[in-house]
Write an enzyme that holds these catalytic residues in place. Structure first.
Site, mmCIF file in Angstrom:
data_model
loop_
_atom_site.group_PDB
_atom_site.id
_atom_site.type_symbol
_atom_site.label_atom_id
_atom_site.label_comp_id
_atom_site.label_asym_id
_atom_site.label_seq_id
_atom_site.Cartn_x
_atom_site.Cartn_y
_atom_site.Cartn_z
ATOM 1 N N HIS A 1 0.883 -1.519 -0.045
ATOM 2 C CA HIS A 1 -0.137 -0.189 -0.210
ATOM 3 C C HIS A 1 0.638 1.271 0.503
ATOM 4 O O HIS A 1 0.653 2.528 -1.239
ATOM 5 C CB HIS A 1 -0.777 -0.341 0.780
ATOM 6 C CG HIS A 1 -1.307 1.577 1.447
ATOM 7 N ND1 HIS A 1 -1.328 2.019 2.927
ATOM 8 C CD2 HIS A 1 -2.862 1.747 0.828
ATOM 9 C CE1 HIS A 1 -2.030 2.769 2.861
ATOM 10 N NE2 HIS A 1 -2.872 3.475 1.464
ATOM 11 N N GLU B 1 2.194 2.037 -2.956
ATOM 12 C CA GLU B 1 1.052 2.795 -4.414
ATOM 13 C C GLU B 1 0.953 4.041 -3.911
ATOM 14 O O GLU B 1 0.959 4.274 -5.304
ATOM 15 C CB GLU B 1 -0.377 2.174 -3.751
ATOM 16 C CG GLU B 1 -0.947 2.332 -4.291
ATOM 17 C CD GLU B 1 -2.425 2.679 -3.630
ATOM 18 O OE1 GLU B 1 -3.323 4.030 -3.552
ATOM 19 O OE2 GLU B 1 -2.836 2.497 -3.105
ATOM 20 N N HIS B 2 0.879 4.716 -3.070
ATOM 21 C CA HIS B 2 1.111 5.791 -2.678
ATOM 22 C C HIS B 2 2.325 6.957 -3.405
ATOM 23 O O HIS B 2 2.276 7.572 -3.745
ATOM 24 C CB HIS B 2 1.143 6.522 -1.403
ATOM 25 C CG HIS B 2 0.143 6.263 -0.022
ATOM 26 N ND1 HIS B 2 -0.440 7.476 0.427
ATOM 27 C CD2 HIS B 2 -1.045 5.668 -0.338
ATOM 28 C CE1 HIS B 2 -2.460 6.924 0.855
ATOM 29 N NE2 HIS B 2 -2.092 5.554 0.591
ATOM 30 N N GLU C 1 -4.087 8.192 7.424
ATOM 31 C CA GLU C 1 -5.421 6.931 6.738
ATOM 32 C C GLU C 1 -5.549 5.650 7.376
ATOM 33 O O GLU C 1 -6.356 5.701 7.744
ATOM 34 C CB GLU C 1 -4.490 6.544 5.167
ATOM 35 C CG GLU C 1 -5.497 5.695 4.708
ATOM 36 C CD GLU C 1 -5.139 4.972 2.780
ATOM 37 O OE1 GLU C 1 -3.321 5.872 3.138
ATOM 38 O OE2 GLU C 1 -5.513 4.690 2.758
#
Lengths: 430, 434
Positions: free
Chosen positions: A70, A73-74, A145
């Protein structure tokens, strides 16, 4: 162009085209007449579950920090020249990405300048740019997040349920990791993950809309990163040996909620399926869940009328090659009572047997739902990718559904539910 | 192998065609015709003034109706009928748009040519008609058990608004901001009202509501419009309508005094919401300019708030700004660390000031315009969005998609600056830990 293959579904009146590039990238296209949106997804078969593997060019496996897929991905949105969002904005398009257990996907939708957008998508996903500084900066954003999810009761009740079912399998790990685990992420490990999992042969590019496929293939080909070798290597992923038994029977957490939330998980130890077989198992189990717990059942009616559950109640089966489970979720003042009723009911049906009329109705419903889903470009794109990584095609769904018999359902019922493979996860109010 | 060339597509075909017709006093039928979808959708919107004394009853009515009809006595019977109709989806919702309370009844399901079943449109309409017209009534009352059960469920629903902290903060900010205006009313109503509602007065309310509401019927389908018109008129008779009740919202508030509301809850992330009055009604020439300005400020990942609060300072994962058309409000929302309240607030205020001074580029304007135009065009790709857009259109300025795109294109930098200089901060709402 000669090397384009097709797959077609007569009922849906839809077809998909496939072209495979020399470097192994599979490029798919589903035409959609009359839609103004055009949609492309560039995805890798790599998600939060892949946290132990042998890095490209090395001999030994490594374990990476939880949440790194993840995080990666950022970070891919960052380029040497700045942020890629800006360039998509100039084209008036919408760009986004998501990471789940098994895949990471980058996507855009636009109504105009599709091929320019496509070029941008292909290039930015293939040009990682990680520095100590930009990796550090992202930690603060992702921490926020994670905290946002910490306050989300349905997310928490779900992950607690997974942790209740699984001892070791990484599906029990939070997709974004924890504030602690992401603090251990550095640029070197990010590059290792990137180089291993973002090889074109581990990826799929899917497009849907009113698009010229040959022109799109040309754009993709021209913008492939030439620095990546065409050698297609198998990625060695390591999954721990997961026991058949569940980990915990009961998990409880307290959050600021008005009414307790629950997830009842039934762990499935009969795993290892792939392709059409996996889809058949998914469909069969979801038909079964609807026959047993759907809104058209006596069970739901009784529980609702007694006030044990409300209309936030549902069930779903999820299956992958290495794990599978059904989850029944909802809200109740007395989640333990819900579990008791579910188990009693299963026992009763085991004696009484299932009803074939119910089966026929639910099969009709699944057919209709599948047809309806094909009005959504987002659904088509994201499901298509998922099915492809599971070595089958979304366009096989209706044929497989058609082949599901009442005997399949009975057989599945006999094997899937028992009181020893189930976990109850509860979020209580503070 | 290659059958592809035969399927070469031409762009810009199958545009949707919308027709609108008055079928009775305050009853309108909107038909959106097109061939691109595999489904068809029929929505009934009952629209009433948002009113403190009626809001809870309005919310209960559709919940009761969904429990059973004359023909389908229980929700189980309804659900089974829907399963037979290829999983057609029957849904109800309660919403507020400005100071209007809107109850929606929708049925959506596959078209007959995709499931090879005749008369599926009529079969769907039969279910919808049962739901709206033929409730289960015993001795001039709704069924007792259904009313008591749904009262309890509504109580749970209202209490559960704390579960989603993001949504909760937005709702609370609006409540504080519009304390003395109908817009503060919570769309699902109030627990204290439930006590005085019974199966008799609720049934009476249902009959009233039917007569008093403005009704908008939206049909998205490939079936020829005259055929649809005849079927709808035949299935859904309307008579004895009462006069118009809907009013345009008051959107100008004089003498705004900035206030701060801080609330505590046991949570992990703080939720900051800034509520602004835009002072620009949607009838105003500056309205579209405001929308473009709002987009530059907080519309997406290239917006000033996203870049300055998230990308530069790592203070938030999400931050955005939204306009509320009917009531001329603008809300900025962000999830932040509790101790970053001051710094986040300062950066947001700085960015608003920058907008007022015109500190943004032509490039920002162009990008925002493009993004807004893209999302306007995308409305036509989804049956539900089409229906919702059409409702908003007829309740506000009657602009269709092309006209909106046209007015977006005409916006100039000075209009944006002018519009931004009209907005004023009304309420800062912060949800923090205990």
């Amino acid at each position: 162009m000669n090397n384009i293959s097709t797959i077609k579904n007569e009922i849906l009146k839809e077809e998909a085209f496939l072209h495979v590039l020399e470097n192994g990238l599979k490029v798919y296209f589903v035409p959609k007449k009359g839609f103004t949106k055009k949609y492309a997804v560039f995805a890798t078969n790599y998600g939060s579950n892949d946290n132990e593997f042998v890095p490209l060019g090395e001999d030994n496996s490594i374990v990476v920090p939880e949440g790194i897929a993840h995080f990666l991905e950022h970070k891919l949105f960052e380029e040497k020249e700045g942020n890629i969002f800006n360039e998509f904005s100039e084209l008036g398009s919408y760009v986004n990405a998501y990471t789940n257990f098994n895949q990471t996907a980058y996507l855009f939708s636009c109504t105009d300048k599709f091929y320019e957008n496509l070029k941008l998508l292909v290039s930015f996903v293939q040009s990682p740019y990680f520095t100590d500084e930009n990796v550090d900066k992202e930690k603060g954003i992702i921490a926020q997040e994670i905290k946002m999810y910490d306050d989300n009761p349905s997310w928490k009740v779900y992950f607690n349920c997974l942790r209740g079912m699984y001892h070791k399998h990484p599906v029990r790990i939070d997709i974004a990791g924890t504030v602690e685990s992401i603090s251990n992420i550095d640029k070197e490990t990010l590059y290792k993950c990137y180089n291993t999992f973002y090889h074109p042969s581990n990826m799929v590019l899917f497009m849907v809309g009113d698009i010229n496929f040959e022109k799109a293939i040309d754009v993709i080909n021209k913008n492939m990163n030439r620095g990546i070798s065409n050698d297609i290597k198998n990625i060695e992923r390591i999954y721990p040996n997961e026991p058949k038994e569940i980990n915990n029977k009961y998990i409880e957490e307290k959050l600021s909620v008005s009414i307790p939330l629950f997830n009842i998980g039934f762990k499935d130890y009969d795993v290892g399926y792939d392709g059409d077989e996996l889809i058949k198992k998914q469909i069969t189990t979801n038909v079964l869940l609807d026959i047993l717990f759907g809104t058209g059942t006596e069970f739901y009616k009784n529980m609702y009328e007694k006030g044990i559950i409300n209309n936030n109640f549902g069930s779903q089966f999820t299956a992958n090659k290495t794990y599978a489970h059904s989850i029944i979720g909802g809200e109740s003042d007395d989640p333990k009572e819900v579990l008791n009723k579910v188990l009693e009911y299963i026992k009763k049906i085991k004696k009484q047997g299932l009803n074939e009329e119910d089966f026929k109705r639910i099969k009709n419903k699944m057919l209709g739902h599948h047809v309806m889903n094909f009005d959504s470009l987002d659904y088509i794109a994201n499901s298509f990718i998922k099915y492809t990584f599971n070595n089958t095609s979304l366009l096989n769904y209706l044929n497989i559904l058609e082949d599901v018999t009442f005997d399949d359902i009975i057989h599945r019922f006999d094997n899937h539910f028992n009181k020893d493979n189930c976990t109850l996860s509860v979020i209580k109010s503070k | 192998m290659c059958r592809y060339s035969k399927l070469e597509l031409i762009g810009g075909i199958n545009l949707l065609k919308t027709t609108r017709e008055k079928i009775n006093d305050e009853v309108y039928l909107n038909i959106i015709n097109g061939d691109k979808f595999k489904t068809e959708l029929i929505s009934f919107y009952f629209i009433m003034p948002l009113n403190r004394s009626e809001v809870t009853k309005n919310t209960l009515v559709p919940l009761i109706l969904k429990r059973g009809t004359k023909q389908y006595n229980t929700s189980m019977d309804i659900e089974r009928r829907l399963e037979e109709l290829y999983g057609s989806d029957l849904s109800v919702s309660v919403n507020k748009k400005g100071e209007k309370h809107i109850i929606r009844f929708t049925i959506e399901g596959p078209r007959e040519d995709f499931v090879l079943s005749n008369d599926i449109l009529k079969n769907k309409l039969d279910v919808l008609k049962e739901l709206i017209y033929n409730p289960l009534v015993i001795d001039n009352k709704f069924k007792e058990e259904y009313v008591s059960q749904e009262k309890r469920n509504l109580k749970d629903r209202i209490s559960s608004r704390i579960n989603d902290k993001k949504q909760y903060s937005t709702t609370r900010c609006i409540e504080e901001m519009c304390k003395n205006e109908p817009y503060h009313i919570y769309k699902y109503g109030y627990i204290e009202d439930l006590e005085n509602i019974n199966s008799q007065n609720l049934y009476k309310h249902y009959l009233d509501f039917f007569k008093k509401s403005r009704v908008e019927i939206n049909v998205v389908s490939n079936i020829e419009k005259n055929e649809i018109k005849n079927i709808i008129k035949d299935y859904f008779p309307f008579d004895e309508r009462e006069s118009k009740l809907l009013k345009r919202e008051n959107v100008i508030k004089k003498d705004i005094e900035e206030k701060t509301v801080i609330e505590e809850m046991d949570i992990k992330q703080g939720k900051l919401t800034l509520g602004y009055r835009t002072n620009i009604p949607y009838e105003d020439d500056l309205y579209t300019a405001f929308l473009v300005g709002n987009h530059i400020l907080g519309g997406g990942p290239d917006s000033k708030l996203f870049i300055n609060v998230r990308e530069k300072e790592s203070l938030a994962y999400y931050i955005y700004s939204r306009g509320y058309k009917y009531k001329s409000l603008m809300l900025i929302s962000a999830g932040i660390e509790f101790d970053k309240y001051e710094s986040a607030l300062n950066i947001i205020k700085e960015q608003i000031e920058a907008m007022k001074k015109g500190e943004f580029e032509e490039k920002n304007i162009e990008q925002s315009k493009k993004a807004m135009i893209t999302s306007m065009k995308a409305v036509e790709d989804d049956t539900y969005s089409i229906s919702e857009f059409n409702l908003s259109k007829v309740l506000t300025d009657n602009q269709d998609i092309d006209e909106i795109i046209d007015s977006i294109n005409k916006v100039k930098k000075e209009d944006i600056i002018n519009s931004m200089n009209k907005i004023s901060l009304d309420t800062v709402y912060f949800l923090k830990n205990q």
